[in-house]
Design a protein around this motif. Structure first.
Motif, PDB file in Angstrom:
ATOM      1  N   LEU A   1       1.686  -5.618  -2.835  1.00 22.96           N
ATOM      2  CA  LEU A   1       1.301  -4.241  -3.171  1.00 22.96           C
ATOM      3  C   LEU A   1       2.314  -3.235  -2.632  1.00 22.96           C
ATOM      4  CD1 LEU A   1      -2.556  -4.066  -2.524  1.00 22.96           C
ATOM      5  CD2 LEU A   1      -1.408  -3.388  -4.640  1.00 22.96           C
ATOM      6  N   ALA A   2       2.771  -3.474  -1.398  1.00 24.95           N
ATOM      7  CA  ALA A   2       3.692  -2.537  -0.758  1.00 24.95           C
ATOM      8  C   ALA A   2       5.054  -2.503  -1.428  1.00 24.95           C
ATOM      9  CB  ALA A   2       3.846  -2.896   0.722  1.00 24.95           C
ATOM     10  N   SER A   3       5.366  -3.555  -2.188  1.00 25.69           N
ATOM     11  CA  SER A   3       6.670  -3.604  -2.863  1.00 25.69           C
ATOM     12  C   SER A   3       6.684  -2.776  -4.147  1.00 25.69           C
ATOM     13  CB  SER A   3       7.045  -5.058  -3.181  1.00 25.69           C
ATOM     14  OG  SER A   3       6.219  -5.578  -4.215  1.00 25.69           O
ATOM     15  N   ILE A   4       5.502  -2.347  -4.597  1.00 28.43           N
ATOM     16  CA  ILE A   4       5.407  -1.540  -5.820  1.00 28.43           C
ATOM     17  C   ILE A   4       5.646  -0.073  -5.464  1.00 28.43           C
ATOM     18  CG2 ILE A   4       3.928  -0.862  -7.754  1.00 28.43           C
ATOM     19  CD1 ILE A   4       2.288  -3.400  -7.222  1.00 28.43           C
TER      20      ILE A   4
ATOM     21  N   PHE B   1      -7.027  -2.172   1.563  1.00 29.39           N
ATOM     22  CA  PHE B   1      -7.449  -2.678   0.254  1.00 29.39           C
ATOM     23  C   PHE B   1      -7.194  -4.179   0.132  1.00 29.39           C
ATOM     24  CE2 PHE B   1      -6.588  -3.413  -4.342  1.00 29.39           C
ATOM     25  CZ  PHE B   1      -7.811  -2.985  -4.865  1.00 29.39           C
ATOM     26  N   ALA B   2      -6.051  -4.642   0.640  1.00 32.44           N
ATOM     27  CA  ALA B   2      -5.671  -6.046   0.467  1.00 32.44           C
ATOM     28  C   ALA B   2      -6.713  -7.018   1.021  1.00 32.44           C
ATOM     29  CB  ALA B   2      -4.289  -6.306   1.071  1.00 32.44           C
TER      30      ALA B   2
ATOM     31  N   TYR C   1      -8.197   6.768  -5.209  1.00 33.19           N
ATOM     32  CA  TYR C   1      -6.972   7.442  -5.669  1.00 33.19           C
ATOM     33  C   TYR C   1      -6.437   8.391  -4.595  1.00 33.19           C
ATOM     34  CZ  TYR C   1      -9.002   5.991 -10.164  1.00 33.19           C
ATOM     35  OH  TYR C   1      -9.577   5.278 -11.185  1.00 33.19           O
ATOM     36  N   ALA C   2      -7.358   9.089  -3.930  1.00 29.00           N
ATOM     37  CA  ALA C   2      -6.947  10.036  -2.889  1.00 29.00           C
ATOM     38  C   ALA C   2      -6.303   9.299  -1.724  1.00 29.00           C
ATOM     39  CB  ALA C   2      -8.156  10.847  -2.411  1.00 29.00           C
ATOM     40  N   ALA C   3      -6.876   8.153  -1.354  1.00 30.92           N
ATOM     41  CA  ALA C   3      -6.315   7.367  -0.257  1.00 30.92           C
ATOM     42  C   ALA C   3      -4.931   6.845  -0.614  1.00 30.92           C
ATOM     43  CB  ALA C   3      -7.252   6.206   0.087  1.00 30.92           C
ATOM     44  N   MET C   4      -4.752   6.422  -1.870  1.00 30.11           N
ATOM     45  CA  MET C   4      -3.438   5.947  -2.320  1.00 30.11           C
ATOM     46  C   MET C   4      -2.408   7.071  -2.249  1.00 30.11           C
ATOM     47  SD  MET C   4      -4.392   3.572  -5.655  1.00 30.11           S
ATOM     48  CE  MET C   4      -2.809   2.736  -5.798  1.00 30.11           C
ATOM     49  N   ALA C   5      -2.835   8.262  -2.639  1.00 31.79           N
ATOM     50  CA  ALA C   5      -1.922   9.404  -2.672  1.00 31.79           C
ATOM     51  C   ALA C   5      -1.614   9.922  -1.272  1.00 31.79           C
ATOM     52  CB  ALA C   5      -2.515  10.519  -3.526  1.00 31.79           C
ATOM     53  N   ASN C   6      -2.590   9.854  -0.379  1.00 32.52           N
ATOM     54  CA  ASN C   6      -2.438  10.417   0.956  1.00 32.52           C
ATOM     55  C   ASN C   6      -1.512   9.568   1.828  1.00 32.52           C
ATOM     56  OD1 ASN C   6      -3.138  12.273   3.122  1.00 32.52           O
ATOM     57  ND2 ASN C   6      -4.332  10.588   3.977  1.00 32.52           N
ATOM     58  N   ASN C   7      -1.756   8.270   1.851  1.00 39.57           N
ATOM     59  CA  ASN C   7      -0.909   7.356   2.632  1.00 39.57           C
ATOM     60  C   ASN C   7      -1.000   5.986   1.977  1.00 39.57           C
ATOM     61  OD1 ASN C   7       0.264   5.561   4.492  1.00 39.57           O
ATOM     62  ND2 ASN C   7      -0.287   6.856   6.230  1.00 39.57           N
TER      63      ASN C   7
ATOM     64  N   ALA D   1       2.104   2.461  -8.727  1.00 42.08           N
ATOM     65  CA  ALA D   1       0.839   1.823  -8.362  1.00 42.08           C
ATOM     66  C   ALA D   1      -0.340   2.757  -8.618  1.00 42.08           C
ATOM     67  CB  ALA D   1       0.869   1.404  -6.893  1.00 42.08           C
ATOM     68  N   GLN D   2      -0.179   4.030  -8.265  1.00 50.49           N
ATOM     69  CA  GLN D   2      -1.268   4.993  -8.476  1.00 50.49           C
ATOM     70  C   GLN D   2      -1.547   5.198  -9.957  1.00 50.49           C
ATOM     71  OE1 GLN D   2      -0.896   8.630  -5.917  1.00 50.49           O
ATOM     72  NE2 GLN D   2       0.722   7.460  -4.916  1.00 50.49           N
ATOM     73  N   SER D   3      -0.501   5.292 -10.744  1.00 48.69           N
ATOM     74  CA  SER D   3      -0.659   5.484 -12.182  1.00 48.69           C
ATOM     75  C   SER D   3      -1.351   4.283 -12.820  1.00 48.69           C
ATOM     76  CB  SER D   3       0.713   5.709 -12.833  1.00 48.69           C
ATOM     77  OG  SER D   3       0.591   5.811 -14.233  1.00 48.69           O
ATOM     78  N   VAL D   4      -0.891   3.084 -12.465  1.00 48.02           N
ATOM     79  CA  VAL D   4      -1.463   1.859 -13.033  1.00 48.02           C
ATOM     80  C   VAL D   4      -2.915   1.695 -12.598  1.00 48.02           C
ATOM     81  CG1 VAL D   4      -1.307  -0.659 -13.052  1.00 48.02           C
ATOM     82  CG2 VAL D   4       0.782   0.722 -13.218  1.00 48.02           C
ATOM     83  N   ALA D   5      -3.208   1.974 -11.332  1.00 49.47           N
ATOM     84  CA  ALA D   5      -4.581   1.839 -10.834  1.00 49.47           C
ATOM     85  C   ALA D   5      -5.539   2.723 -11.620  1.00 49.47           C
ATOM     86  CB  ALA D   5      -4.643   2.176  -9.347  1.00 49.47           C
TER      87      ALA D   5
END
Length: 266
Positions: free
Chosen positions: A180-183, A159-160, A145-151, A188-192
């Motif tokens: 993934l990048a199109s979301i 991840f892919a 989650y932190a990685a998603m939020a950071n960049n 994406a963070q919320s759904v994950a």
């Protein structure tokens, strides 16, 4: 077809005259196009319904709310809404990853809508706990989650390929990364978080629809132990280990998935 259902979930109907209906539902980070090759194999003989979960693909972006979609039950209700809107009963339901659990939850609520369930790389819980190996520790998920939020886009690039595997086919990981990048990153963070923190183990014994479980030889997102757990707790379910690697066998090894589906539905 109700316009609101079509707009909300970008519903696609193929071969209107097919006597039996197959519904395909995608997993996190993809959309209905992920089923392209597999769906094509059934297009001549079945009516096909494909759709995008809210927050993904070409679904209505205005329909997403992190407060509403804070549980998989909301997505299950969307699936049932599509079934009601199109008057679908006795469908063959094919769900990948999180949509496997979404399909199972929908079948528990309205079993008459479903004839057979096919769950590809599904998991009732991703988090390890005592006596259960889901594949992730809470520390690992917090790091994700932190990685998603950071960049977000840097996270996507790592991840892919990790979950697609099939290193000899880098174009598959790149395609998933593009999806993934199109979301929207916040969606994406919320759904994950909703997916990875969910726990539907207690729902498994409630399922009554004949179920096929498809699991690859190696999956970084869903260990083989999870497939065995599902098989043990979904009454009368069938487990088939397919000759493929990674979390997306319908993309990386579509012929394997097509064959297993055909064998199961007859």
């Amino acid at each position: 077809m109700p316009v609101d259902v079509v707009k909300k979930n970008n519903v696609t109907v193929r071969n209107e005259n097919g006597r039996q209906t197959i519904v395909f539902a995608h997993g996190f980070g993809t959309d209905q196009t992920a089923w392209g090759t597999v769906a094509d194999a059934f297009a001549d003989n079945y009516r096909l319904i494909l759709y995008d979960n809210v927050g993904a693909g070409l679904s209505d972006p205005a329909a997403f709310s992190p407060n509403k979609y804070d549980t998989l039950h909301s997505y299950a209700e969307d699936l049932l809404g599509i079934c009601r809107g199109l008057n679908l009963d006795d469908v063959i339901m094919v769900g990948h990853s999180v949509s496997g659990m979404i399909s199972l939850l929908a079948s528990i609520k309205e079993p008459g809508r479903f004839k057979k369930l096919i769950l590809v790389g599904a998991s009732p819980r991703y988090l390890n706990s005592e006596g259960y190996l889901g594949g992730f520790t809470q520390e690992a998920l917090d790091g994700l989650y932190a990685a998603m939020a950071n960049n977000y886009y840097a996270w996507v690039s790592g991840f892919a390929p990790m979950v697609m595997e099939n290193a000899d086919k880098p174009e598959l990981a790149q395609s998933f990364a593009n999806s993934l990048a199109s979301i929207r990153p916040d969606i994406a963070q919320s759904v994950a978080r909703v997916i990875f923190q969910s726990d539907h183990r207690a729902d498994l014994p409630k399922a009554t629809i004949e179920t096929l479980l498809l699991q690859t030889k190696h999956d970084n997102a869903v260990p083989g132990d999870v497939a065995l757990y599902l098989n043990q707790h979904i009454r009368g379910s069938h487990l088939e280990m397919v000759n493929a690697e990674g979390h997306f066998p319908h993309i990386s090894a579509p012929d394997e998935i097509i064959r297993e589906i055909k064998n199961f539905i007859g």
